[in-house]
Design an enzyme around this catalytic site. Structure first.
Site, mmCIF file in Angstrom:
data_model
loop_
_atom_site.group_PDB
_atom_site.id
_atom_site.type_symbol
_atom_site.label_atom_id
_atom_site.label_comp_id
_atom_site.label_asym_id
_atom_site.label_seq_id
_atom_site.Cartn_x
_atom_site.Cartn_y
_atom_site.Cartn_z
ATOM 1 N N TYR A 1 0.685 -1.359 0.059
ATOM 2 C CA TYR A 1 0.004 -0.064 -0.170
ATOM 3 C C TYR A 1 0.991 1.459 0.138
ATOM 4 C CZ TYR A 1 -2.263 -4.013 2.126
ATOM 5 O OH TYR A 1 -2.924 -5.223 2.510
ATOM 6 N N HIS A 2 1.781 1.328 -0.997
ATOM 7 C CA HIS A 2 2.651 2.437 -0.865
ATOM 8 C C HIS A 2 2.921 3.147 -2.255
ATOM 9 C CE1 HIS A 2 4.788 0.749 3.183
ATOM 10 N NE2 HIS A 2 3.767 1.361 3.256
ATOM 11 N N PRO A 3 1.712 3.286 -2.982
ATOM 12 C CA PRO A 3 2.001 3.832 -4.492
ATOM 13 C C PRO A 3 2.713 5.412 -4.388
ATOM 14 C CG PRO A 3 -0.381 3.941 -3.718
ATOM 15 C CD PRO A 3 0.244 3.378 -2.796
#
Length: 545
Positions: A481-483
């Protein structure tokens, strides 16, 4: 069409005017709203597509599990089929409420490595080296342990130690030390490498999103207007100057004008989407959807990066995991009562209790793998915990080489964009994940954890060879969850923003969020995004004179 029509001009003649319009009330937007409105000199409008942060699970740390697939506060995006992950479409949760993803994330406070920011600077982004950004990390922070060379106190963002001592997390730390990893009491201090407990963005057992830490205090000052359920349709331009935003709220179109600047803070997915919808992006894509081109900017939506995780699951020999509590009615009730009375216990658990940072190759200058350890297990985050006693740990490659893209599928802002991340597209990425699993496996089978381990459920004892481990990565790997990096900062022809986060070739428009990162930081992204917004707010005020 994106040039103001007669209807636009008629509407805008009666439109509300503000000095600054901020699109997106997430990790960055709430910081900007606070800092830009603080003096009372400037009026600020903050637009948020989602609702107010009233869902009770937002404020309970472990509530992230309840919000993982809660449509009212989550964009719930999906990637296109990922070739490197056996053609699977990967779920991409993103916050859609006041506080954005800081209201639904795993609460970990991790800045990344000093070298990440020095690399940004070395690529020509002057003012973004570690020594440049450290003051903004410290400015934001209210560190429970007190101030020192690396940490600050008195800032809006509380950073706290765990409120739930956990024997499994302690055993994992001891096991990692047994394999040769040093104990590290502070991943955000002088060095990141080592094993220890994570700190979290919580205060007295409650989540401290940017809506709580920054927005609520700002609303008391009276110079800030917040509109929720307000989905930005497009940025409005006069020539190549941004002059306002059209947004839709409860089915009604509104126009707001900006005297100073429009600040896009919608995140790595929604910021490039909004720019493309507004006529800034790859010209062929925009024309394909009937959007008038304000500026051909092929870099908008390119260079998407994300951290992938691959989890290992262990069957626990003792009934001390969160699985055992949640699956036992009496223990579950006691957990809730304990939290209600004291704000302690398992409901304060973040998405990682203990963590580790290590190198898969001794020739590397800094760690390339992060481990998140959790005293529970599940098939997929957001789904029911296993019926058996279990715990888990994941490997996350910190600096993936793979890059993807974000492109609109429609001129309709409500249509989700096309997301392609291209996980495991390079040999470096494939090797790092396989080697990371091998090192993590040694930790999970080290002597300190032996009293707690019955067997390895996933990937399982039969998965040993590099080819089998890579196949497991393809079958089970997912996002952590780190775009980032879809509106990348830089000086080259594909860079979207300059060092002051101004959109290149456009006046009165900046992007301020994780999308501006030149490349991923080596860790969780919430703290760096808050830092980016702190630094940006100072630059914006300087430029205003």
């Amino acid at each position: 069409m994106n040039s103001p029509t007669a209807a636009d001009r008629a509407a805008s003649s009666h439109a509300a005017e503000f000095d600054y319009i901020i699109v997106g009330a997430g990790s960055a937007g709430c910081v900007l709203a606070n800092r830009l409105s603080a003096s009372g000199k400037y009026s600020v409008l903050l637009l948020e597509a989602g609702p107010k942060d009233r869902n009770i699970w937002i404020h309970v740390p472990l509530g992230y599990g309840k919000l993982f697939k809660e449509r009212t506060v989550n964009w719930m995006y999906q990637t296109e089929p990922e070739p490197g992950l056996d053609g699977r479409s990967i779920f991409q949760p993103r916050g859609k409420t006041l506080g954005g993803s800081s209201s639904i994330n795993g609460l970990l406070y991790v800045r990344g490595q000093h070298e990440d920011y020095d690399r940004w600077r070395q690529h020509g982004n002057i003012g973004w080296g570690f020594d440049d950004v450290l003051p903004y990390f410290r400015k934001a922070e209210d560190q429970q342990r007190g101030a020192d060379e690396f940490h600050g106190t008195g800032g809006p963002l509380p950073v706290s130690d765990t409120r739930h001592p956990d024997v499994l997390s302690d055993a994992f730390i001891a096991a990692a030390v047994e394999t040769g990893l040093p104990f590290n009491p502070d991943f955000n201090g002088a060095t990141q490498e080592g094993v220890g407990l994570f700190q979290t963005t919580t205060r007295r057992g409650r989540r401290a999103s940017t809506a709580v830490a920054y927005l609520r205090p700002a609303l008391k000052q009276g110079h800030l207007r917040v509109e929720t359920d307000a989905l930005a349709q497009r940025v409005l331009f006069e020539g190549r100057r941004a002059v306002g935003v059209e947004y839709r709220q409860h089915g009604v179109a509104h126009v707001a004008r900006a005297r100073q600047e429009v600040l896009v803070c919608s995140g790595a997915y929604n910021s490039p989407q909004l720019l493309q919808l507004s006529g800034i992006g790859p010209a062929d894509l925009l024309r394909q959807h009937g959007i008038e081109v304000v500026m051909d900017a092929p870099g908008v939506g390119r260079d998407l990066q994300d951290h992938m995780q691959v989890r290992m699951v262990m069957r626990c020999a003792q009934k001390i995991t969160l699985n055992d509590i949640v699956n036992h009615p009496i223990r579950k009730t006691m957990m809730a009562l304990r939290y209600a009375a004291f704000r302690t216990g398992p409901l304060t658990i973040a998405a990682g209790t203990a963590g580790a940072f290590f190198k898969t190759d001794p020739r590397l200058a800094t760690p390339d793998i992060q481990v998140h350890f959790l005293p529970f297990s599940t098939d997929k985050m957001g789904e029911a915990l296993h019926s058996y006693s279990g715990f888990s740990a994941s490997v996350c490659q910190l600096r993936p080489e793979s890059r993807g893209s974000l492109r609109i599928k429609s001129a309709d802002p409500s249509v989700p964009p096309e997301i392609r991340i291209n996980y495991l597209a390079t040999e470096t990425d494939r090797t790092a994940n396989v080697e990371g699993l091998k090192i993590l496996r040694k930790m999970l089978h080290a002597p300190a954890l032996k009293p707690f381990v019955i067997d390895e459920v996933e990937p399982g004892a039969a998965v040993v060879s590099d080819s089998d481990l890579l196949a497991y990565c393809r079958q089970r790997g997912s996002t952590i969850y780190h775009p980032t990096s879809t509106c990348r900062m830089g000086n080259d022809s594909l860079a979207v923003v300059d060092q002051r986060l101004r959109v290149r070739g456009i006046d009165g428009l900046r992007v301020v969020d994780g999308s501006i990162m030149p490349d991923l930081v080596s860790g969780n992204t919430n703290a760096p995004i808050i830092m980016i917004a702190e630094k940006a707010s100072e630059m914006i005020l300087q430029d205003a004179g």
